[in-house]
Design a protein around this motif. Sequence first.
Motif, PDB file in Angstrom:
ATOM      1  N   ALA A  10       0.852  -1.183   0.000  1.00  0.00           N
ATOM      2  CA  ALA A  10       0.000   0.000   0.000  1.00  0.00           C
ATOM      3  C   ALA A  10       0.889   1.235   0.000  1.00  0.00           C
ATOM      4  N   THR A  11       0.288   2.368  -0.247  1.00  0.00           N
ATOM      5  CA  THR A  11       1.000   3.642  -0.209  1.00  0.00           C
ATOM      6  C   THR A  11       0.522   4.428   0.996  1.00  0.00           C
ATOM      7  N   VAL A  12       1.477   4.854   1.823  1.00  0.00           N
ATOM      8  CA  VAL A  12       1.172   5.731   2.950  1.00  0.00           C
ATOM      9  C   VAL A  12       1.240   7.160   2.431  1.00  0.00           C
ATOM     10  N   VAL A  79       3.577   4.746  10.372  1.00  0.00           N
ATOM     11  CA  VAL A  79       2.194   5.057  10.022  1.00  0.00           C
ATOM     12  C   VAL A  79       1.602   5.822  11.198  1.00  0.00           C
ATOM     13  N   ASP A  83      -2.528   9.821   8.765  1.00  0.00           N
ATOM     14  CA  ASP A  83      -2.182   9.418   7.402  1.00  0.00           C
ATOM     15  C   ASP A  83      -3.396   8.897   6.649  1.00  0.00           C
ATOM     16  N   ILE A  85      -4.165   5.901   3.483  1.00  0.00           N
ATOM     17  CA  ILE A  85      -3.597   4.708   2.858  1.00  0.00           C
ATOM     18  C   ILE A  85      -4.252   4.527   1.496  1.00  0.00           C
ATOM     19  N   TRP A  87      -4.699   1.796  -1.484  1.00  0.00           N
ATOM     20  CA  TRP A  87      -4.557   0.358  -1.699  1.00  0.00           C
ATOM     21  C   TRP A  87      -5.599  -0.084  -2.723  1.00  0.00           C
ATOM     22  N   THR A  91      -8.697   5.026  -1.759  1.00  0.00           N
ATOM     23  CA  THR A  91      -8.074   5.814  -0.704  1.00  0.00           C
ATOM     24  C   THR A  91      -8.845   5.621   0.594  1.00  0.00           C
ATOM     25  N   VAL A  94      -6.780   6.465   7.937  1.00  0.00           N
ATOM     26  CA  VAL A  94      -6.423   5.692   9.128  1.00  0.00           C
ATOM     27  C   VAL A  94      -7.384   6.139  10.223  1.00  0.00           C
ATOM     28  N   ILE A 116      -8.360   0.991   8.730  1.00  0.00           N
ATOM     29  CA  ILE A 116      -8.553   1.995   7.685  1.00  0.00           C
ATOM     30  C   ILE A 116     -10.025   2.007   7.318  1.00  0.00           C
TER      31      ILE A 116
END
Length: 121
Positions: A10-12, A79, A83, A85, A87, A91, A94, A116
């Motif tokens: 995933a992208t933080v 994390v 933030d 996430i 994935w 989008t 958190v 999330i």
Amino acid sequence: MSWQMFNATATVVRPAWQADRYGDQIPDWSAAERRELSGLCIQPSAQVLVANEQITADGRDVRMTHWRVYTALGTDADVLATDRIEWEGRTFEVVGEVARWPHPLTGQVHHIEFTIERVQG
């Protein structure tokens, strides 16, 4: 072929922060820092199976779904509760604090867990 449980990436997305007109710090998502986080297990929570649906005052049908994210044994990750996430093309926010579970023998981080949420509508 062996099955791997911690195979998600995933992208933080971490916002930059700026002061609003009252001097309060607010997230600036247009200047956000992005970095990849791999070795994750992302599973639907019970709330995904029964999505929380609400009709708002303006008549919008809002649906919220939740997923639980785990890192592998011995993996800590940067994390924060502020933030986002990204994935599988979606989008998520958190939700709440990130739990860092201590290893019972060493006291170092055993793994982390966090929730999330995706809101639609």
